[in-house]
Scaffold this motif. Structure first.
Motif, mmCIF file in Angstrom:
data_model
loop_
_atom_site.group_PDB
_atom_site.id
_atom_site.type_symbol
_atom_site.label_atom_id
_atom_site.label_comp_id
_atom_site.label_asym_id
_atom_site.label_seq_id
_atom_site.Cartn_x
_atom_site.Cartn_y
_atom_site.Cartn_z
ATOM 1 N N GLN A 195 -2.326 12.999 12.239
ATOM 2 C CA GLN A 195 -2.097 13.624 10.934
ATOM 3 C C GLN A 195 -3.375 13.868 10.134
ATOM 4 O OE1 GLN A 195 0.800 11.319 8.736
ATOM 5 N NE2 GLN A 195 2.304 11.350 10.384
ATOM 6 N N GLY A 196 -4.484 13.293 10.585
ATOM 7 C CA GLY A 196 -5.728 13.410 9.833
ATOM 8 C C GLY A 196 -5.910 12.243 8.883
ATOM 9 N N THR A 197 -7.145 11.918 8.564
ATOM 10 C CA THR A 197 -7.413 10.771 7.696
ATOM 11 C C THR A 197 -6.942 11.010 6.273
ATOM 12 O OG1 THR A 197 -9.655 11.599 7.285
ATOM 13 C CG2 THR A 197 -9.379 10.006 9.074
ATOM 14 N N ASP A 198 -6.900 12.270 5.854
ATOM 15 C CA ASP A 198 -6.441 12.578 4.496
ATOM 16 C C ASP A 198 -4.931 12.809 4.439
ATOM 17 O OD1 ASP A 198 -9.009 12.449 3.397
ATOM 18 O OD2 ASP A 198 -9.420 14.544 3.866
ATOM 19 N N GLY A 199 -4.368 13.375 5.493
ATOM 20 C CA GLY A 199 -2.954 13.723 5.474
ATOM 21 C C GLY A 199 -2.013 12.631 5.946
ATOM 22 N N ALA A 200 -2.545 11.601 6.591
ATOM 23 C CA ALA A 200 -1.687 10.544 7.138
ATOM 24 C C ALA A 200 -0.912 9.814 6.048
ATOM 25 C CB ALA A 200 -2.533 9.547 7.929
ATOM 26 N N GLN A 201 0.330 9.509 6.329
ATOM 27 C CA GLN A 201 1.179 8.788 5.393
ATOM 28 C C GLN A 201 1.206 7.302 5.757
ATOM 29 O OE1 GLN A 201 2.773 10.351 2.709
ATOM 30 N NE2 GLN A 201 1.490 12.069 3.391
ATOM 31 N N LEU A 202 0.921 6.454 4.785
ATOM 32 C CA LEU A 202 0.907 5.017 5.048
ATOM 33 C C LEU A 202 2.274 4.520 5.506
ATOM 34 C CD1 LEU A 202 -1.350 3.502 2.226
ATOM 35 C CD2 LEU A 202 -1.958 4.157 4.556
ATOM 36 N N ARG A 203 3.331 5.115 4.986
ATOM 37 C CA ARG A 203 4.667 4.679 5.391
ATOM 38 C C ARG A 203 4.898 4.920 6.878
ATOM 39 N NH1 ARG A 203 5.672 9.221 2.166
ATOM 40 N NH2 ARG A 203 6.470 11.063 3.289
ATOM 41 N N ASP A 204 4.286 5.972 7.424
ATOM 42 C CA ASP A 204 4.412 6.236 8.856
ATOM 43 C C ASP A 204 3.677 5.164 9.666
ATOM 44 O OD1 ASP A 204 5.880 8.496 8.300
ATOM 45 O OD2 ASP A 204 4.162 9.858 8.448
ATOM 46 N N ILE A 205 2.533 4.737 9.150
ATOM 47 C CA ILE A 205 1.770 3.686 9.824
ATOM 48 C C ILE A 205 2.543 2.374 9.807
ATOM 49 C CG2 ILE A 205 -0.338 2.292 9.705
ATOM 50 C CD1 ILE A 205 -1.753 4.788 8.567
ATOM 51 N N VAL A 206 3.073 2.031 8.651
ATOM 52 C CA VAL A 206 3.837 0.787 8.509
ATOM 53 C C VAL A 206 5.055 0.799 9.431
ATOM 54 C CG1 VAL A 206 5.225 -0.599 6.913
ATOM 55 C CG2 VAL A 206 3.026 0.355 6.158
ATOM 56 N N ARG A 207 5.747 1.917 9.471
ATOM 57 C CA ARG A 207 6.938 2.023 10.319
ATOM 58 C C ARG A 207 6.576 1.924 11.800
ATOM 59 N NH1 ARG A 207 8.870 6.250 8.212
ATOM 60 N NH2 ARG A 207 7.941 7.785 9.623
ATOM 61 N N GLN B 276 -1.561 -2.568 2.057
ATOM 62 C CA GLN B 276 -2.259 -3.117 0.891
ATOM 63 C C GLN B 276 -2.455 -4.623 1.025
ATOM 64 O OE1 GLN B 276 0.131 -0.874 0.805
ATOM 65 N NE2 GLN B 276 -0.627 0.846 -0.414
ATOM 66 N N TYR B 277 -1.458 -5.305 1.564
ATOM 67 C CA TYR B 277 -1.534 -6.764 1.688
ATOM 68 C C TYR B 277 -2.642 -7.176 2.659
ATOM 69 C CZ TYR B 277 -0.233 -11.575 2.778
ATOM 70 O OH TYR B 277 -0.255 -12.945 2.971
ATOM 71 N N HIS B 278 -2.729 -6.504 3.799
ATOM 72 C CA HIS B 278 -3.673 -6.918 4.847
ATOM 73 C C HIS B 278 -5.052 -6.274 4.733
ATOM 74 C CE1 HIS B 278 -0.972 -9.360 7.336
ATOM 75 N NE2 HIS B 278 -0.026 -8.494 7.024
ATOM 76 N N PHE B 279 -5.127 -5.071 4.131
ATOM 77 C CA PHE B 279 -6.404 -4.352 4.112
ATOM 78 C C PHE B 279 -6.856 -3.941 2.706
ATOM 79 C CE2 PHE B 279 -4.411 -3.667 8.229
ATOM 80 C CZ PHE B 279 -5.423 -4.053 9.084
ATOM 81 N N GLY B 280 -6.014 -4.163 1.713
ATOM 82 C CA GLY B 280 -6.385 -3.843 0.348
ATOM 83 C C GLY B 280 -6.113 -2.417 -0.065
ATOM 84 N N SER B 281 -6.280 -1.491 0.877
ATOM 85 C CA SER B 281 -6.087 -0.080 0.548
ATOM 86 C C SER B 281 -6.077 0.746 1.829
ATOM 87 C CB SER B 281 -7.213 0.428 -0.363
ATOM 88 O OG SER B 281 -8.450 0.377 0.329
ATOM 89 N N ARG B 282 -5.787 2.016 1.671
ATOM 90 C CA ARG B 282 -5.863 2.967 2.774
ATOM 91 C C ARG B 282 -7.289 3.010 3.339
ATOM 92 N NH1 ARG B 282 -3.063 7.890 3.090
ATOM 93 N NH2 ARG B 282 -4.020 9.457 4.435
#
Length: 209
Positions: A24-36, A47-53
Motif C-alpha cells: 500500500q505504500g508507506t504513506d497509504g498503508a492503513q494501521l488497522r490493516d497491519i493490526v488485523r 501505538q502500544y508497541h512502537f509509539g506511532s506509525r
C-alpha cells in the motif's frame, strides 16, 4: 490458550507491516490493516508497541538494515582501503541484492525505495539510522573518491545514485513478488547496475573544468 509475549507481538506487527507497507505504500498503508494481519484484537497495538506509525516503520527498516549489514561485513573486509568506486558499488549492490532471496527481503526493498530521500546525504549529514553503520561508512567511502566533483554536485549525485539503486532493486523485487519474468538474469542485472551507476557518478560536470 497460550499468551504471546510482547516480543512475539512486536515481531508479528513488524512482519505484517512489511507486507502492508510494501503493498500500500508507506504513506497509504492503513494501521488497522497491519493490526488485523498481525492477528491482534487491540486496535491500538501499533501505538502500544512502537509509539506511532513512524516508530513501526523505523523498526521495519532497522530489521532490513541489520540483514544488509550482515552481508556487508565480510564484503568490506575483503576490500582494501585503496579500492575504487566500482568495487565499493559492487559491495553495496551485492548486499542490497541479497534481500531478493526471499519475500520478506523483497518487500523491504520495495519499502526502502520510498525512503531514499531521507538518507540525509544532501545535507552532508547521514540519517541517524545510517550513521555509524557499515552501510553509512560505505557511502562515505564512495563520496571520498568523488572529491574531484564540486561539493554540492557530489552530494546530489550520491543521493540520486542511491535513489537509482533503490528503484532498480525495488523493481526487481516487484517482479519476483508478482511472478514476472525479468528481462535479464541477476548477474547481468547487478553488473549493469554497477556500471550504469559508476558512469553516472563520474559523468563530466557541465561548465566545470
Amino acid at each position: 490458550m497460550a499468551r504471546t509475549s510482547g516480543q512475539e507481538t512486536r515481531e508479528k506487527l513488524i512482519r505484517a507491516a512489511e507486507e502492508v507497507f510494501a503493498a500500500q505504500g508507506t504513506d497509504g498503508a492503513q494501521l488497522r490493516d497491519i493490526v488485523r494481519l498481525a492477528g491482534q484484537s487491540n486496535p491500538s497495538a501499533v501505538q502500544y508497541h512502537f509509539g506511532s506509525r513512524a516508530g513501526l516503520l523505523d523498526a521495519v527498516m532497522a530489521g532490513r538494515l541489520a540483514r544488509t549489514e550482515q552481508v556487508l561485513i565480510p564484503l568490506l573486509a575483503r576490500l582494501g582501503e585503496d579500492c575504487g568506486v566500482r568495487e565499493l558499488l559492487t559491495a553495496l549492490m551485492t548486499a542490497e541484492a541479497s534481500l531478493l532471496a526471499d519475500d520478506r527481503g523483497r518487500r523491504c526493498l520495495r519499502i526502502s525505495a520510498q525512503l531514499t530521500h531521507e538518507t540525509g546525504l544532501r545535507t552532508g549529514r547521514l540519517h541517524p539510522a545510517l550513521d555509524g553503520t557499515n552501510y553509512g561508512r560505505l557511502i562515505g567511502r564512495i563520496g571520498d573518491r568523488l572529491g574531484a566533483l564540486p561539493g554540492p554536485v557530489r552530494l546530489e549525485r550520491l543521493d540520486l545514485a542511491l535513489t537509482l539503486i533503490g528503484a532498480a532493486m525495488a523493481d526487481r523485487a516487484h517482479q519476483r513478488l508478482d511472478g514476472i519474468e525479468s528481462l535479464t538474469g541477476d548477474e547481468l542485472f547487478l553488473a549493469d547496475l554497477v556500471e550504469t551507476t559508476h558512469a553516472f557518478l563520474h559523468a563530466p560536470v557541465p561548465g566545470h573544468a
